[in-house]
Design a protein around this motif. Structure first.
Motif, PDB file in Angstrom:
ATOM      1  N   ARG A 173       0.958  -1.499   0.133  1.00  0.00           N
ATOM      2  CA  ARG A 173       0.223   0.478  -0.344  1.00  0.00           C
ATOM      3  C   ARG A 173       1.018   0.700   0.138  1.00  0.00           C
ATOM      4  O   ARG A 173       0.674   2.083  -0.739  1.00  0.00           O
ATOM      5  N   LEU A 174       2.379   0.834   0.926  1.00  0.00           N
ATOM      6  CA  LEU A 174       2.301   2.138   1.048  1.00  0.00           C
ATOM      7  C   LEU A 174       3.416   2.758  -0.775  1.00  0.00           C
ATOM      8  O   LEU A 174       3.491   3.667  -1.118  1.00  0.00           O
ATOM      9  N   LEU A 175       4.289   1.350  -1.466  1.00  0.00           N
ATOM     10  CA  LEU A 175       4.239   1.649  -2.655  1.00  0.00           C
ATOM     11  C   LEU A 175       3.305   2.045  -3.440  1.00  0.00           C
ATOM     12  O   LEU A 175       3.466   2.838  -4.490  1.00  0.00           O
ATOM     13  N   ALA A 176       2.287   1.835  -3.832  1.00  0.00           N
ATOM     14  CA  ALA A 176       1.091   2.234  -4.533  1.00  0.00           C
ATOM     15  C   ALA A 176       0.185   3.817  -4.018  1.00  0.00           C
ATOM     16  O   ALA A 176       0.454   4.145  -5.466  1.00  0.00           O
ATOM     17  N   GLY A 177       0.715   4.140  -3.102  1.00  0.00           N
ATOM     18  CA  GLY A 177       0.279   4.950  -2.757  1.00  0.00           C
ATOM     19  C   GLY A 177       1.855   6.248  -3.279  1.00  0.00           C
ATOM     20  O   GLY A 177       1.468   7.336  -3.696  1.00  0.00           O
TER      21      GLY A 177
ATOM     22  N   LEU B  65      -0.170   0.735 -10.016  1.00  0.00           N
ATOM     23  CA  LEU B  65      -0.191   1.260  -8.915  1.00  0.00           C
ATOM     24  C   LEU B  65       1.718   1.466  -7.994  1.00  0.00           C
ATOM     25  O   LEU B  65       2.617   1.541  -7.953  1.00  0.00           O
ATOM     26  N   VAL B  66       1.294   0.029  -7.818  1.00  0.00           N
ATOM     27  CA  VAL B  66       2.487  -1.325  -6.784  1.00  0.00           C
ATOM     28  C   VAL B  66       3.556  -0.149  -7.850  1.00  0.00           C
ATOM     29  O   VAL B  66       4.813  -0.403  -7.147  1.00  0.00           O
ATOM     30  N   GLU B  67       3.380  -1.172  -8.818  1.00  0.00           N
ATOM     31  CA  GLU B  67       5.227  -0.729  -9.752  1.00  0.00           C
ATOM     32  C   GLU B  67       5.267   0.845 -10.019  1.00  0.00           C
ATOM     33  O   GLU B  67       7.090   0.660  -9.763  1.00  0.00           O
TER      34      GLU B  67
ATOM     35  N   HIS C 275       4.590   9.989   1.190  1.00  0.00           N
ATOM     36  CA  HIS C 275       5.292   8.104   1.629  1.00  0.00           C
ATOM     37  C   HIS C 275       6.499   8.022   0.759  1.00  0.00           C
ATOM     38  O   HIS C 275       7.091   7.263   1.273  1.00  0.00           O
ATOM     39  N   LEU C 276       6.824   8.888   0.271  1.00  0.00           N
ATOM     40  CA  LEU C 276       8.969   8.778   0.784  1.00  0.00           C
ATOM     41  C   LEU C 276       9.627   8.469   1.832  1.00  0.00           C
ATOM     42  O   LEU C 276      10.288   7.583   2.237  1.00  0.00           O
ATOM     43  N   ALA C 277       8.705   9.059   2.863  1.00  0.00           N
ATOM     44  CA  ALA C 277       9.518   9.142   4.419  1.00  0.00           C
ATOM     45  C   ALA C 277       8.945   7.902   4.771  1.00  0.00           C
ATOM     46  O   ALA C 277       9.608   6.875   5.684  1.00  0.00           O
ATOM     47  N   ALA C 278       7.601   7.277   4.895  1.00  0.00           N
ATOM     48  CA  ALA C 278       7.599   6.327   5.594  1.00  0.00           C
ATOM     49  C   ALA C 278       7.965   5.415   4.387  1.00  0.00           C
ATOM     50  O   ALA C 278       8.660   4.021   5.623  1.00  0.00           O
ATOM     51  N   CYS C 279       8.584   5.293   3.180  1.00  0.00           N
ATOM     52  CA  CYS C 279       9.190   4.408   2.913  1.00  0.00           C
ATOM     53  C   CYS C 279      10.608   4.381   3.490  1.00  0.00           C
ATOM     54  O   CYS C 279      11.049   3.116   3.767  1.00  0.00           O
ATOM     55  N   TRP C 280      11.103   5.271   3.527  1.00  0.00           N
ATOM     56  CA  TRP C 280      12.331   5.282   4.272  1.00  0.00           C
ATOM     57  C   TRP C 280      12.432   4.576   5.057  1.00  0.00           C
ATOM     58  O   TRP C 280      13.017   3.823   5.739  1.00  0.00           O
ATOM     59  N   LEU C 281      11.262   4.822   6.274  1.00  0.00           N
ATOM     60  CA  LEU C 281      11.392   4.635   7.616  1.00  0.00           C
ATOM     61  C   LEU C 281      10.985   2.742   7.517  1.00  0.00           C
ATOM     62  O   LEU C 281      11.350   2.509   8.193  1.00  0.00           O
ATOM     63  N   ARG C 282      10.326   2.055   6.901  1.00  0.00           N
ATOM     64  CA  ARG C 282      10.066   0.405   6.450  1.00  0.00           C
ATOM     65  C   ARG C 282      11.115   0.543   4.884  1.00  0.00           C
ATOM     66  O   ARG C 282      10.163  -0.858   4.698  1.00  0.00           O
ATOM     67  N   ARG C 283      12.133   0.966   4.831  1.00  0.00           N
ATOM     68  CA  ARG C 283      12.832   0.955   3.426  1.00  0.00           C
ATOM     69  C   ARG C 283      13.348  -0.598   3.637  1.00  0.00           C
ATOM     70  O   ARG C 283      13.765  -1.571   2.276  1.00  0.00           O
ATOM     71  N   ASN C 284      13.712  -1.809   5.048  1.00  0.00           N
ATOM     72  CA  ASN C 284      14.165  -3.225   4.834  1.00  0.00           C
ATOM     73  C   ASN C 284      13.368  -3.755   3.902  1.00  0.00           C
ATOM     74  O   ASN C 284      13.485  -4.355   2.713  1.00  0.00           O
ATOM     75  N   GLU C 285      11.876  -3.439   4.696  1.00  0.00           N
ATOM     76  CA  GLU C 285      10.537  -4.378   3.828  1.00  0.00           C
ATOM     77  C   GLU C 285      10.551  -3.454   2.395  1.00  0.00           C
ATOM     78  O   GLU C 285       9.716  -4.299   1.308  1.00  0.00           O
ATOM     79  N   ILE C 286      10.368  -2.178   2.272  1.00  0.00           N
ATOM     80  CA  ILE C 286      10.052  -1.863   1.121  1.00  0.00           C
ATOM     81  C   ILE C 286      11.529  -1.844  -0.242  1.00  0.00           C
ATOM     82  O   ILE C 286      10.675  -2.619  -1.883  1.00  0.00           O
TER      83      ILE C 286
END
Length: 153
Positions: free
Chosen positions: A36-40, A73-75, A127-138
């Motif tokens: 969902r983060l990547l889609a966002g 959107l995820v891609e 969304h980039l900030a949230a992805c950065w904070l969850r970067r291992n999973e992203i």
């Protein structure tokens, strides 16, 4: 006689009044699944780019089906992440120890001032900030190498 104890306060605790709406949005975003983060991020990147929005509106106006699937959107988000990840890693360096969510959110947004990201809009930044904070999973989901960054055990 009632079982209700009037001295027990059942109200939930609200966030401090000095927290910004952006910070609270960040806390919510960090709780989403990685997909969902990547889609966002994919949708935000589209919405933050005036040319892409113009093309989408024009296609809709002329009756061309312009719907995007969740997978698309995820891609799109994964592609944006892969393009942006090196600049973020270069600005930050090795992973820092865990911190309180709101502090980590504010620190991450401040870090963006030192990154070569162009001029991302507020949705992309969030969304980039949230992805950065969850970067291992992203990184795993976006199939993105960690660019030599050390991760905390």
């Amino acid at each position: 006689m009632s079982d209700f104890d009037a001295s027990f306060d059942t109200r939930f605790s609200l966030t401090p009044v000095d927290e910004s709406g952006t910070t609270e949005t960040g806390v919510l975003l960090m709780g989403l699944e990685a997909e969902r983060l990547l889609a966002g991020l994919g949708l935000a990147a589209l919405a933050d780019d005036p040319a892409q929005v113009l093309i989408a509106v024009d296609r809709i106006k002329h009756g061309v089906r312009a719907t995007m699937t969740f997978e698309a959107l995820v891609e799109a988000g994964a592609q944006r992440w892969r393009e942006t990840r090196p600049a973020l890693a270069a600005a930050v360096g090795p992973a820092s120890p865990p911190a309180a969510l709101r502090k980590a959110w504010k620190d991450t947004l401040r870090m963006f001032a030192h990154c070569d990201l162009g001029d991302p809009g507020p949705a992309t930044s969030a969304h980039l900030a949230a992805c950065w904070l969850r970067r291992n999973e992203i990184d795993r989901l976006a199939q993105c190498p960690a660019h030599g960054e050390m991760t905390a055990p």
